[in-house]
Design a protein around this motif. Structure first.
Motif, PDB file in Angstrom:
ATOM      1  N   PHE A 165       0.805  -1.212   0.000  1.00 42.03           N
ATOM      2  CA  PHE A 165       0.000   0.000   0.000  1.00 42.03           C
ATOM      3  C   PHE A 165       0.842   1.268   0.000  1.00 42.03           C
ATOM      4  O   PHE A 165       0.404   2.297  -0.511  1.00 42.03           O
ATOM      5  N   GLY A 166       2.021   1.204   0.599  1.00 42.97           N
ATOM      6  CA  GLY A 166       2.857   2.394   0.716  1.00 42.97           C
ATOM      7  C   GLY A 166       3.864   2.525  -0.404  1.00 42.97           C
ATOM      8  O   GLY A 166       3.860   3.497  -1.162  1.00 42.97           O
ATOM      9  N   ILE A 167       4.714   1.512  -0.541  1.00 43.57           N
ATOM     10  CA  ILE A 167       5.763   1.557  -1.570  1.00 43.57           C
ATOM     11  C   ILE A 167       5.205   1.252  -2.946  1.00 43.57           C
ATOM     12  O   ILE A 167       5.700   1.773  -3.947  1.00 43.57           O
ATOM     13  N   GLY A 168       4.169   0.429  -3.005  1.00 44.28           N
ATOM     14  CA  GLY A 168       3.546   0.115  -4.290  1.00 44.28           C
ATOM     15  C   GLY A 168       4.052  -1.165  -4.924  1.00 44.28           C
ATOM     16  O   GLY A 168       3.872  -1.391  -6.120  1.00 44.28           O
ATOM     17  N   MET A 169       4.698  -2.036  -4.144  1.00 44.62           N
ATOM     18  CA  MET A 169       5.150  -3.321  -4.680  1.00 44.62           C
ATOM     19  C   MET A 169       3.961  -4.228  -4.976  1.00 44.62           C
ATOM     20  O   MET A 169       2.940  -4.171  -4.305  1.00 44.62           O
ATOM     21  N   ILE A 170       4.126  -5.061  -5.956  1.00 46.65           N
ATOM     22  CA  ILE A 170       3.116  -6.071  -6.262  1.00 46.65           C
ATOM     23  C   ILE A 170       3.556  -7.433  -5.744  1.00 46.65           C
ATOM     24  O   ILE A 170       2.759  -8.202  -5.232  1.00 46.65           O
TER      25      ILE A 170
END
Length: 742
Positions: A165-170
């Motif tokens: 949610f924060g860094i945007g990793m999948i």
């Protein structure tokens, strides 16, 4: 999903201007946040309790404090799990905290290629700058993390939420992929949710106990002691290629041929049907797929002579096993890594589940299709790590679930990915293909534990950045990192674990972490603020705050724990099994599916089956032996990262790698006891001391998994449903030192 990158501060930007007030306080007033090298808040001399940080048995240990710190421990006689017992690892739980190779400062690899000390400020800026640069150049799907089953649920949730949610990793996964993914996949498809149905009391209530691929005496000694407390004089049947310690102690050992277990259980199911040993009323009321399974078994090659030939077992033993199951009043079927770590482990686990369902051995005392979990918090990882599923057992691909989680957390729904992560093996493949460029590894040691170890080390060179967050700077993975973040260990932080029987128990901070090491929880807080996404986690101030968030996230799910108010309630109850929607439902021991209702929409369990597959690598003329791997002794744990720090535990197992070899094979190879032998697979070659024993059958050899070189040999194959590696069987050759090795 939307990708967001916050403006990166320049190197000259003052710390307080861009890291947020919490970060400043953490760094400048750490004592108030319980960080490393600080006193605890316990009474100077007292006794407190904490759940052990090794396996998923979940024993409670009494910690004896002096001057506010734990100096000794004993087993908790009141806790319903271990009832005053502890294994060697538990008794030595404090020793690894004293190790000389603890990571005490951040380390950054310098221009000379060496890891050199750095400040937390330098380390955090390096992390953020590097990951943002890589994300901007290649996209956030080039960033990934690998987590663990060793840290508390609150830390797992923080890490997964921060990454997603924060860094945007999948992409992110845990090393629980190596131990429990098969059981997860099997339960989800058969029951509709990842729901081990049992309680440890079932060990004491069964009249028939069947253990498949489980050396319970060694892997989970306290569970074995629960078996020994059974006053029903149970029949204990061990199904395992090796004559393990558990097999020796059982009433019957069935030494099947490796990886013939799926055919074996299909044959047993067919015998149950043919001889009317099926609980037809239970099946008709609660199970779906019976006629299809019946047709599959009766028309397929699962007749008694064929199954006996395939499994290497006697027809009379197979028939007696089926009759014992069919006539038993309380039959419990248990499995662990011998089933899970297989190229077709999901279907094997489901073939065991099928037998429990066919005979109605679910939801009653002394029954169940019961997977035994490996790591202390693998169940927490399964539910709350945000890797294999959305927080609380929700689905990333389900819009309703995403909206629920977003509303519960008070975050924008578009920061939640609408696709599933790659699994561990797919992340490794992604690194090799150049798609994953940065990897963050937390509390796991893949350079030792992953299959085909030489490949792991080779493809690591394709990463632009490897970050390792661990207690020790000497793990095989930390030694090849670009950045090492020093983490506190068990006993140096707060949180909860969830054990094999779904029991939530508390861990405590009873020691100061050395040097500048921080609890993983606080490291995640710092990274969130340095990254610029700290506002998403403004409610995530303490582990207990996060636990209360997790209870809200679980509401309405099969794992609903919304009835648990706080840590104090867990402590007072002696641990609490999920689900607990209301305090009125509380009981000390609870099993699932007592009402026959499962988690599919129609509330029926599924009978799942599929034709067996060909073994990925069977022995042949060039590599004539079948290599089996597993736990060596009860005093060893995984990669020995912690058990190797205890002088006491090291005295309890051989320090050098050894190969179990059948005497008849040894005679042919002209090998004597304690000779040095070479073991070679198509992937690597290692040496070991020969240990001659009848515990392995001719044509089979065994290596304990704990030694660093063993996974140079293992085969790079996974179960297609669970993506769990197949550690347990591959083809090798064995040479004596006197032979000319080609």
């Amino acid at each position: 999903m939307k990708t967001r990158f916050e403006p990166r501060p320049s190197e000259s930007t003052p710390l307080r201007a861009w890291t947020g007030p919490l970060t400043k306080e953490l760094l400048q007033r750490p004592a108030e946040f319980g960080l490393g090298n600080l006193p605890t808040t316990r009474q100077p001399d007292a006794v407190t309790e904490a759940i052990c940080g090794y396996c998923a048995t979940g024993c409670s240990l009494k910690l004896h404090l002096k001057n506010g710190e734990a100096i000794n421990l004993s087993a908790d006689s009141e806790y319903p799990v271990n009832i005053g017992m502890a294994c060697p690892k538990g008794w030595e739980a404090l020793s690894p905290l004293e190790a000389d190779d603890r990571a005490t400062r951040p380390l950054i690899r310098n221009s000379s290629g060496e890891l050199s000390p750095a400040s937390w400020d330098e380390a955090l800026k390096y992390f953020v700058r590097t990951f943002k640069d890589i994300g901007e150049q290649y996209g956030t799907d080039s960033l990934a993390w690998l987590s663990t089953g060793q840290i508390p649920s609150e830390e797992m949730a923080y890490l997964g939420a921060l990454c997603k949610f924060g860094i945007g990793m999948i992409h992110g996964d845990g090393n629980t992929r190596q131990c429990m993914a098969t059981s997860v996949a099997a339960y989800k498809e058969s029951f509709g949710f990842d729901a081990p149905p049992y309680t440890y009391a079932d060990f004491e209530e069964s009249d028939v106990i069947i253990l498949t691929g489980s050396n319970l005496c060694i892997t989970h000694p306290i569970m074995w002691q629960r078996v020994m407390r059974n006053k029903r004089n149970p029949k204990i049947i061990v199904i395992d290629p090796r004559r393990t310690e558990t097999a020796m102690a059982a009433t019957q050992h069935l030494p099947l041929q490796p990886k013939s277990d799926l055919v074996l259980f299909y044959g047993i199911a067919r015998l149950l049907i043919e001889h009317n040993w099926v609980d037809q009323a239970y099946v008709d009321a609660n199970v779906k797929g019976y006629q299809a399974l019946k047709q599959f078994l009766l028309e397929g090659p699962y007749d008694l002579p064929t199954v006996a030939r395939c499994s290497g077992l006697e027809e009379t033993d197979l028939f007696d096993l089926a009759r014992t199951i069919g006539s038993g009043r309380r039959v419990s079927l248990w499995w662990t890594m011998g089933v899970n770590q297989s190229y077709e482990g999901t279907r094997v686990a489901q073939s065991i589940i099928n037998i429990a369902l066919l005979t109605g051995n679910i939801g009653k005392p002394g029954t169940g299709a019961n997977s035994i979990t490996g790591q202390c918090n693998a169940m927490g990882s399964r539910l709350f790590s945000n890797s294999t599923n959305l927080l609380g057992g929700h689905l990333f691909t389900n819009e309703t679930h995403r909206i629920k989680v977003a509303n519960t957390l008070g975050i924008p729904v578009d920061v939640i990915p609408d696709q599933n992560s790659w699994a561990y093996d797919q992340i490794i493949d992604g690194i090799e293909a150049g798609k994953i460029k940065a990897l963050w590894v937390v509390a796991t040691n893949g350079a030792h534990s992953w299959i085909h170890q030489n490949r792991f080390r080779k493809i690591r060179k394709k990463l632009d950045c490897l970050v390792v967050q661990d207690m020790y700077h000497t793990t095989e993975t930390a030694e090849i990192a670009d950045l090492v973040l020093p983490a506190a260990g068990w006993g140096e932080k707060e949180g909860t674990f969830i054990n094999s029987e779904r029991r939530i128990g508390r861990i405590r901070k009873v020691r100061r972490a050395p040097g500048e090491a921080l609890a993983d929880f606080h490291i995640f807080q710092l990274i969130a603020h340095y990254w610029g996404c700290g506002d998403l986690f403004k409610e995530w101030k303490t582990p207990e705050d996060v636990f209360k968030i997790l209870t809200r996230l679980s509401k309405g799910q099969p794992c609903d724990i919304s009835g648990i108010e706080n840590y104090a309630m867990i402590e007072k109850a002696g641990g609490i099994q999920w689900p607990l929607r209301d305090i009125k439902d509380y009981a000390r021991e609870r099993r699932l599916f007592e009402d026959g209702k499962f988690h599919h929409a129609d509330q029926r369990a599924r009978l799942v089956f599929e034709a067996p597959r060909t073994m990925p690598e069977a022995p042949d003329n060039e590599y004539p032996f079948m290599l089996l791997t597993g736990r060596g002794t009860s005093s060893q744990w995984h990669t020995q990262t912690r058990t190797g720090k205890s002088a006491v535990l090291k005295k309890l197992y051989p320090q050098g790698v050894y190969l179990e070899l059948n005497p008849s094979d040894a005679e042919k190879l002209k090998v004597k006891a304690d000779d040095t032998v070479t073991i070679e697979s198509r992937r690597g070659r290692i040496t070991a001391k020969a240990y001659l024993t009848g515990s392995v059958s001719p044509g089979q050899v065994f290596l304990p998994m704990h030694y660093a070189m063993v996974n140079q040999l293992t085969h790079n194959s996974v179960d297609s449903y669970s993506r769990q590696p197949s550690y347990k069987a591959c083809a090798v050759n064995v040479f004596s030192a006197k032979q000319n090795i080609p």
